[in-house]
Design an enzyme around this catalytic site. Structure first.
Site, PDB file in Angstrom:
ATOM      1  N   GLU A   1      51.825  60.907  93.027  1.00 37.40           N
ATOM      2  CA  GLU A   1      50.659  59.583  92.890  1.00 37.40           C
ATOM      3  C   GLU A   1      50.468  58.941  94.048  1.00 37.40           C
ATOM      4  OE1 GLU A   1      53.115  55.857  91.324  1.00 37.40           O
ATOM      5  OE2 GLU A   1      52.516  56.235  89.492  1.00 37.40           O
TER       6      GLU A   1
ATOM      7  N   TYR B   1      43.823  54.235  90.539  1.00 35.61           N
ATOM      8  CA  TYR B   1      44.613  54.842  91.111  1.00 35.61           C
ATOM      9  C   TYR B   1      45.072  56.329  90.928  1.00 35.61           C
ATOM     10  CZ  TYR B   1      49.399  56.295  88.110  1.00 35.61           C
ATOM     11  OH  TYR B   1      50.130  57.758  88.013  1.00 35.61           O
TER      12      TYR B   1
END
Ligand code: ADP
Ligand code: MG
Length: 399
Positions: free
Chosen positions: A197, A109
């Site tokens: 992101e 992530y």
């Protein structure tokens, strides 16, 4: 403002972030054609909607043949995708992205967000990629690595190396990770983003570092500086009420209750909603008319609020500093004459030109319920909403 995955990937690629080859399609036929153009034997068909969690909701499918792509697309196009990030209605699928499938070794992530506490851009990374950040922070908070970027010097390579090291990424790939992070940061800064992101950023079995998913959110107040970003807006993904409000320079947030709120300023909106709840009601929405609202804008605000079928009472709460209560009052009167408002209207005015405002409301002869304090206004709104319609008429007629 949000954009689609394929658009974010296109932007990030320009900043040196490596992404798999992919192409956009507006129909199942075009998707198979695009896959053939891309070449290879395995593709991932990805529904383009403004929401994460598409994989779990069936919006991301690995396909091994033309026929499979066609079939997957036929199931996706025209449907609404409901993920845990959307409401129960979901978001319409009108475009799919066809991407070469890559052999994943590890998923990470990687996020860049604006941290309000430190007033800095913060990097958030974790080795638990592929999972939503909310789940990561709930289930494995220790896996999260954070770093703050000093705006005076920008993101430093050593910070990226440190993160790569903490994530346990193979040292031979550190340079790729540094390039990916620097690319994301520059894209963030140069476009006034509030979020970038990449989830997941992957290391492939042939040792490449790729962004397999990408999300970017932009600061609406800075969009005027980035016309090429504004063009990426996709209204099909927005709440139609919110986009209509934005088009009129108002900001609207739809909620689930029955009391419509017209206020000035986000802080006052929060206080108004809290007070409504305290009085036992639920806000249906809030509409921020901003500073310096003209009667026309107030009338527009009414039109928008009344277009929500759930609204059973409207509470206007204005604390006028830059605004003028007399203008707001004029707007309310104008709206009640022009727009069909068949629910109780409660108005609380305070601040600049409040006496003039009150006079305009009183003189109008319209059934407006007036209140002096916010608490009183909220109680009256909740009371009016709870009463049945005949009682409301009596209350309104008595004012
Ligand atoms: P979402 O976050 O909305 O579920 P993603 O783009 O992250 O959508 O896709 C979900 C999962 O599908 C990813 O975590 C990854 O495991 C897999 N995936 C996505 N794109 C590819 C690709 N090009 N090749 C292989 N797997 C992929
Ligand atoms: Mg994802």
């Amino acid at each position: 403002m949000d954009i689609h995955e394929y658009q974010a990937k296109e932007i990030l690629a320009k900043f040196g972030v490596e992404v798999p080859p992919g192409a956009l399609a507006y129909s199942p036929e075009q998707a198979t054609y695009r896959a053939r153009e891309l070449g290879g034997e395995r593709w991932v068909v990805k529904a383009q909607v403004h929401a994460g969690g598409r994989g779990k909701a069936g919006g991301v499918k690995v396909c091994d043949s033309d026929a499979e792509i066609q079939e997957t697309c036929e199931q996706l196009f025209g449907r609404n995708l409901v993920t845990h990030q959307t409401d129960a209605e979901g978001k319409g699928i009108y475009r799919v992205y066809v991407e070469g499938a890559v052999p994943i070794e590890r998923e990470f992530y990687l996020g860049f967000v604006l941290d309000r506490q430190t007033q800095r851009v913060m990097i958030v990374a974790s080795g638990e990629g592929g999972t939503e950040i909310e789940d990561i922070s709930a289930n494995s908070p220790d896996s999260i690595v954070r770093a703050i970027v000093e705006p005076a010097v920008g993101l430093q390579d050593f910070q990226c190396r440190q993160i790569a090291f903490k994530l346990g990424i193979d040292p031979s790939l550190t340079q790729h990770v540094v390039r990916t992070m620097q690319g994301c940061y520059r894209a963030f800064r140069e476009h006034d983003a509030t979020m970038v992101e990449i989830n997941p950023m992957v290391v492939t079995s042939d040792k490449r570092v790729l962004a397999l998913d990408a999300k970017m959110t932009f600061d609406d107040n800075a969009l005027f500086r980035h016309p090429q970003i504004s063009e990426l807006r996709d209204k099909s993904q927005e709440d139609p009420r919110e986009s209509r409000a934005a088009d009129s320079g108002l900001s609207y947030v739809g909620l689930d209750g029955n009391i419509g709120c017209i206020v000035n300023g986000a802080g006052l909106a929060m206080a108004t909603m809290d007070t409504i709840k305290l009085a036992g009601g639920e806000p249906a929405n809030f509409l921020d008319i901003g500073g310096g609202a003209t009667p026309d804008r107030v009338a527009k605000a009414f039109r928008l609020v009344m277009s929500d079928k759930n609204v059973q009472a409207v509470l206007v709460n204005i604390f006028a500093g830059i605004n003028r209560c007399d203008w707001v009052a004029e707007g309310v009167v104008q709206a009640l004459k022009e727009v069909r408002v068949d629910v109780p209207v409660i108005v609380r005015l305070a601040g600049t030109n409040v006496e003039e405002g009150q006079k305009i409301l009183a003189k109008s002869g319209l059934p407006i319920i007036r209140a002096n304090t916010l608490m009183e206004a909220a109680e009256r709104a909740v009371g009016a909403w709870q009463n049945d319609l005949s009682q409301n008429t009596v209350v309104r007629a008595a004012q």
